[in-house]
Motif scaffolding. Sequence first.
Motif, PDB file in Angstrom:
ATOM      1  N   UNK A 105      -5.331  -4.271   7.301  1.00 18.91           N
ATOM      2  CA  UNK A 105      -6.274  -3.202   7.529  1.00 18.91           C
ATOM      3  C   UNK A 105      -7.466  -3.154   7.737  1.00 18.91           C
ATOM      4  N   UNK A 106      -8.451  -3.480   8.806  1.00 18.09           N
ATOM      5  CA  UNK A 106      -9.184  -3.813   8.610  1.00 18.09           C
ATOM      6  C   UNK A 106      -9.901  -3.999   7.360  1.00 18.09           C
ATOM      7  N   UNK A 107     -11.271  -4.671   7.855  1.00 14.96           N
ATOM      8  CA  UNK A 107     -12.154  -5.033   6.336  1.00 14.96           C
ATOM      9  C   UNK A 107     -12.866  -3.122   6.275  1.00 14.96           C
ATOM     10  N   UNK A 108     -13.473  -3.057   7.486  1.00 16.41           N
ATOM     11  CA  UNK A 108     -14.268  -1.431   7.399  1.00 16.41           C
ATOM     12  C   UNK A 108     -13.819  -0.443   7.058  1.00 16.41           C
ATOM     13  N   UNK A 109     -11.994  -0.194   6.937  1.00 15.41           N
ATOM     14  CA  UNK A 109     -11.606   0.216   6.439  1.00 15.41           C
ATOM     15  C   UNK A 109     -11.443   0.586   4.866  1.00 15.41           C
ATOM     16  N   UNK A 110     -11.064  -0.832   4.361  1.00 13.31           N
ATOM     17  CA  UNK A 110     -11.014  -1.024   2.987  1.00 13.31           C
ATOM     18  C   UNK A 110     -12.184  -0.545   2.199  1.00 13.31           C
ATOM     19  N   UNK A 111     -12.892  -1.099   2.566  1.00 17.19           N
ATOM     20  CA  UNK A 111     -14.847  -0.799   2.733  1.00 17.19           C
ATOM     21  C   UNK A 111     -15.109  -1.566   1.127  1.00 17.19           C
ATOM     22  N   UNK A 112     -15.380  -0.697   0.222  1.00 17.10           N
ATOM     23  CA  UNK A 112     -15.858  -0.622  -1.289  1.00 17.10           C
ATOM     24  C   UNK A 112     -14.335  -1.135  -2.360  1.00 17.10           C
ATOM     25  N   UNK A 113     -13.156  -0.858  -1.843  1.00 21.17           N
ATOM     26  CA  UNK A 113     -12.314  -0.733  -2.071  1.00 21.17           C
ATOM     27  C   UNK A 113     -11.907  -2.576  -2.566  1.00 21.17           C
ATOM     28  N   UNK A 120      -5.922   4.724   8.035  1.00 19.44           N
ATOM     29  CA  UNK A 120      -7.285   5.374   7.775  1.00 19.44           C
ATOM     30  C   UNK A 120      -8.168   5.032   6.216  1.00 19.44           C
ATOM     31  N   UNK A 121      -7.399   4.943   4.860  1.00 11.00           N
ATOM     32  CA  UNK A 121      -8.105   4.959   4.178  1.00 11.00           C
ATOM     33  C   UNK A 121      -7.036   4.078   3.098  1.00 11.00           C
ATOM     34  N   UNK A 122      -8.056   3.622   2.080  1.00 11.13           N
ATOM     35  CA  UNK A 122      -6.381   2.984   0.986  1.00 11.13           C
ATOM     36  C   UNK A 122      -7.005   3.627   0.285  1.00 11.13           C
ATOM     37  N   UNK A 123      -6.227   4.240  -1.738  1.00 11.02           N
ATOM     38  CA  UNK A 123      -6.541   4.218  -2.500  1.00 11.02           C
ATOM     39  C   UNK A 123      -5.979   3.344  -3.764  1.00 11.02           C
ATOM     40  N   UNK A 124      -7.016   2.979  -4.419  1.00  7.93           N
ATOM     41  CA  UNK A 124      -6.639   2.354  -5.487  1.00  7.93           C
ATOM     42  C   UNK A 124      -6.229   2.542  -7.260  1.00  7.93           C
ATOM     43  N   UNK A 132     -11.820  -7.274 -18.501  1.00 12.91           N
ATOM     44  CA  UNK A 132     -12.503  -5.890 -18.691  1.00 12.91           C
ATOM     45  C   UNK A 132     -11.283  -5.545 -18.167  1.00 12.91           C
ATOM     46  N   UNK A 133     -11.639  -3.343 -18.446  1.00 17.62           N
ATOM     47  CA  UNK A 133     -11.455  -2.850 -17.346  1.00 17.62           C
ATOM     48  C   UNK A 133     -12.267  -2.179 -16.751  1.00 17.62           C
ATOM     49  N   UNK A 134     -11.951  -1.955 -15.306  1.00 18.33           N
ATOM     50  CA  UNK A 134     -13.182  -1.658 -14.398  1.00 18.33           C
ATOM     51  C   UNK A 134     -12.910  -0.486 -13.946  1.00 18.33           C
ATOM     52  N   UNK A 135     -13.554   0.334 -13.930  1.00 18.66           N
ATOM     53  CA  UNK A 135     -13.542   2.127 -12.680  1.00 18.66           C
ATOM     54  C   UNK A 135     -13.632   1.974 -11.136  1.00 18.66           C
ATOM     55  N   UNK A 136     -12.592   1.989 -10.568  1.00 16.52           N
ATOM     56  CA  UNK A 136     -13.117   1.500  -8.769  1.00 16.52           C
ATOM     57  C   UNK A 136     -13.333   2.421  -8.379  1.00 16.52           C
TER      58      UNK A 136
END
Length: 185
Positions: free
Chosen positions: A93-101, A121-125, A172-176
């Motif tokens: 998966x290209x880095x641009x598709x992963x983005x902030x994830x 297309x995109x990834x969902x965490x 810690x727990x972080x909101x993705x």
Amino acid sequence: MATTNDLKNGLVLNLDGELWAVVEFQHVKPGKGGAFVRTTLKNVLSGKVVDKTFNAGTKVDTATVDKRNMQYLYADGEDYVFMDLETYDQITVPGGTVGEAANYLLPEAEAIVATHEGVPLYIELPTSVVLEITYTEPGLQGDRSTGGNKPATVETGATVQVPLFITTGEKIKVDTRDGRYLGRA
């Protein structure tokens, strides 16, 4: 092919060669004139959001988006390699598709990867992840849980604002979705 009567949230449409996800839709039947469907569409690749109105019963072209549960393996330069948990096939998966994830991806973490005709297309965490703090400034005497925030670097390299009492080495727990601190893990 489907009609505007078949629209639902999350459905992906192929309009003018671009993929658009239905964010919101509303069937409107005015007292005078024909019925229509008012939609809010989000471009799957660019993230651009537009409002579009269709006449009721109009045919729209739907796109087949394959969402699979995959495991993140490793970063390969700018790209990220995922493995399908059912077939063990690997996909890049290209880095641009992963983005902030990428700020919340740890090796062996699971994510949903959406593809269309083999193109990611995109990834969902998951909505939250547990990360270890690798560095943060020490708290000062008199710091309280209600008294402000400080930056902390987590194991993925991302920076998260945490309360003053959090120390290096804690998990810690972080909101993705927005990178917000949710609490200790």
